[in-house]
Design an enzyme around this catalytic site. Structure first.
Site, PDB file in Angstrom:
ATOM      1  N   CYS A 116       0.760  -1.368   0.095  1.00 20.07           N
ATOM      2  CA  CYS A 116      -0.303  -0.415   0.229  1.00 20.07           C
ATOM      3  C   CYS A 116       0.664   0.927  -0.355  1.00 20.07           C
ATOM      4  O   CYS A 116       2.057   1.268  -0.598  1.00 20.07           O
ATOM      5  CB  CYS A 116      -0.922  -0.482   1.528  1.00 20.07           C
ATOM      6  N   HIS A 124      -3.398  -4.813  -0.313  1.00 22.12           N
ATOM      7  CA  HIS A 124      -3.548  -5.248   0.899  1.00 22.12           C
ATOM      8  C   HIS A 124      -3.345  -6.805   0.604  1.00 22.12           C
ATOM      9  O   HIS A 124      -4.373  -7.459   0.932  1.00 22.12           O
ATOM     10  CB  HIS A 124      -3.571  -5.331   1.804  1.00 22.12           C
ATOM     11  N   GLU A 139      -2.095  -8.632   2.960  1.00 27.63           N
ATOM     12  CA  GLU A 139      -2.465  -9.816   3.950  1.00 27.63           C
ATOM     13  C   GLU A 139      -4.100  -9.511   4.718  1.00 27.63           C
ATOM     14  O   GLU A 139      -5.141 -10.136   5.521  1.00 27.63           O
ATOM     15  CB  GLU A 139      -1.928  -8.914   5.172  1.00 27.63           C
TER      16      GLU A 139
END
Length: 211
Positions: free
Chosen positions: A82, A192, A194
């Site tokens: 990001c 993202h 994750e």
């Protein structure tokens, strides 16, 4: 043995979710800004949430740009997420203010031209067929984005002695922007991983496997 990953702690980023995701794909993770740990880990992950200039200020406080540069000079893997990807570019422009980035890539981080901002939610990514980062993932996989700024123009020279980076793209309301880059030891995503479920974990596993 598990690959070691230094998760850079500079006051920004989804540290907990990134830490958990990396552990799930088999990495041994240390949350740190200690130069010795950062420079000697198998991989360095640079997270980032918020404004470009604020993230750069946080990075500078822990000598992040120097540590990133030293790792890359030694061909040591770095992964930005990001705003952690955005700060790798030359500069960012927000609210009429320009801030210098790490300068690893040419380009300007600027406000997206889409009417609906932030670009928040799931979106597909157009990636090269020979991508290592997206290996094993179908073209229709969706990843989670949260941002209002991005890099909309890629000006990396193509006539140099090194292999040009692999660039992946995404589109939000017909506004095209860079979604991921693979450039030797330096990889990064605007989205993202994750927070992108199984697809994101598979992507992170692809990176950890290269360490």
């Amino acid at each position: 043995m598990s690959s070691t990953v230094a998760l850079l702690d500079y006051g920004s980023g989804n540290l907990r979710s990134a830490h958990r995701a990396l552990e799930k794909v088999g990495a041994q993770v240390t949350l740190t800004a200690d130069p010795h740990t950062v420079l000697n880990a198998d991989g360095l992950l640079v997270p980032g949430v918020g404004a470009f200039e604020a993230c750069m200020n946080g990075l500078k406080r822990v000598h992040g740009p120097r540590m990133i540069g030293e790792r890359l000079a030694g061909d040591r893997p770095v992964f930005g997420i990001c705003v952690g990807m955005q700060v790798l570019f030359e500069r960012g422009v927000e609210h009429g203010s320009t801030a210098a980035g790490c300068g690893e890539w040419p380009g300007v981080v600027e406000r997206l031209a889409a009417k609906t901002l932030p670009h928040m939610g799931w979106n597909t990514v157009e990636h090269p067929e020979n991508s290592e980062l997206f290996q094993g993932l179908s073209p229709g996989e969706r990843f989670y984005f949260v941002h209002s700024y991005g890099v909309r123009k890629w000006d990396f020279p193509t006539d140099g002695p090194t292999t040009p980076p692999l660039v992946s793209w995404a589109d939000h309301e017909s506004d095209r922007f860079i979604a991921a880059i693979e450039n030797g030891p330096l990889w990064a995503t605007q989205f993202h991983p994750e927070k992108s479920g199984d697809a994101g974990l598979a992507l992170l596993e692809n990176w950890v496997r290269t360490l």
